[in-house]
Write a protein that holds these residues in place. Structure first.
Motif, short mmCIF file in Angstrom:
data_model
loop_
_atom_site.label_atom_id
_atom_site.label_comp_id
_atom_site.label_asym_id
_atom_site.label_seq_id
_atom_site.Cartn_x
_atom_site.Cartn_y
_atom_site.Cartn_z
N GLN A 199 0.84 -1.20 0.00
CA GLN A 199 0.00 0.00 0.00
C GLN A 199 0.88 1.26 0.00
OE1 GLN A 199 -3.48 -0.77 2.94
NE2 GLN A 199 -1.66 -1.60 3.89
N THR A 200 0.25 2.41 -0.09
CA THR A 200 1.03 3.66 -0.05
C THR A 200 1.64 3.83 1.34
OG1 THR A 200 -0.84 4.96 0.75
CG2 THR A 200 -0.56 4.81 -1.66
N ILE A 201 2.71 4.62 1.39
CA ILE A 201 3.39 4.87 2.67
C ILE A 201 2.40 5.47 3.67
CG2 ILE A 201 5.17 6.32 3.76
CD1 ILE A 201 6.97 5.79 1.42
N GLU A 202 1.57 6.39 3.20
CA GLU A 202 0.59 7.05 4.09
C GLU A 202 -0.37 6.03 4.71
OE1 GLU A 202 0.61 9.96 5.25
OE2 GLU A 202 2.35 10.44 4.00
N ARG A 203 -0.88 5.16 3.87
CA ARG A 203 -1.87 4.16 4.33
C ARG A 203 -1.21 3.21 5.35
NH1 ARG A 203 -5.73 3.15 6.09
NH2 ARG A 203 -7.06 1.36 5.73
#
Ligand code: TMP
Length: 216
Positions: A199-203
């Motif tokens: 997943q994205t780093i933020e998620r």
């Protein structure tokens, strides 16, 4: 019979460990988590394995960067990882936890269970016994496994300059390691949580924060 070291722990802090294959993004997420915790006013200490003490850093060099170590047999490797951990837990982790600090460790005994027990196929009972000798029955409050296809993870780390013996295995080894972590998380599902590293780093950071909040 050696004394069970873990019985001496009067633990006030929290112990959180990160696990995962090569290039899974542990370092990035440890950094983010530590920044977040400090912003919230927590006292945090970061440790890494193998290493984290002067003795342990020397062991790390033998294990990972010394070209003379190419011939190392799995049994020696197992003992060296556990030797580094025995030092770290007594010299760094135990005193910090007793002071009420949150300790974040980049790998801990689950790496040995999975890399040596599943990856190298050393007898899992021997691995468990030696892990127990090094740290007793003591376990982290929370273990976050960042799960990623090793084909993606290895691509990320191969650009690094330093020769690393542990990053030079056949792909099947890393596939076994990945499966080893997933099986461990099923066996110890209260402590070990798997996060999808694709997943994205933020998620990923959001999921980590929500799991960490649950143990604070
Ligand atoms: P890292 O510093 O990039 O996480 O690399 C550490 C390497 O050492 C990684 O390949 C996993 C391996 N390792 C083991 O095989 N057993 C252990 O007990 C530990 C702590 C690490």
């Amino acid at each position: 019979m050696a004394e069970d070291f873990s019985k001496k722990m009067a633990k006030k802090g929290k112990f959180i460990t990160f696990e995962g294959g090569e290039g899974s993004g542990k370092s990035t997420h440890i950094e983010r988590l530590v920044t977040h915790l400090r912003q919230e006013g927590y006292h945090v200490l970061i440790a890494r394995e193998p290493g984290g003490t002067e003795v342990g850093e020397q062991i790390r060099n033998i294990l990972q960067y010394s070209k003379q170590s190419a011939a190392m047999v799995p049994e020696t490797e197992l003992l060296l990882f556990c030797a580094s951990r025995a030092q770290l837990v007594r010299q760094v982790i135990q005193p910090a936890l007793n002071d009420g600090t949150i300790v974040i460790c980049d790998r801990f005994l689950d790496s040995t269970t999975v890399y040596q027990g599943v990856g190298r196929k050393v007898d899992p009972q021997a691995v468990a016994a030696i892990n127990h000798f090094a740290v007793g029955a003591y376990r982290p409050d929370l273990t976050l496994v960042i799960d990623l296809d090793p084909r993606i993870g290895l691509e990320r780390v191969r650009g690094r300059e330093l020769f690393d013996r542990m990053e030079n295995q056949a792909l099947e080894f890393y596939d076994r390691v990945r499966q080893g972590y997933l099986d461990l998380a099923k066996r110890e599902n209260r402590r070990v949580k798997v996060i999808d590293g694709g997943q994205t780093i933020e998620r990923i950071a959001e999921q980590i924060w929500s799991l960490v909040k649950g143990v604070l």
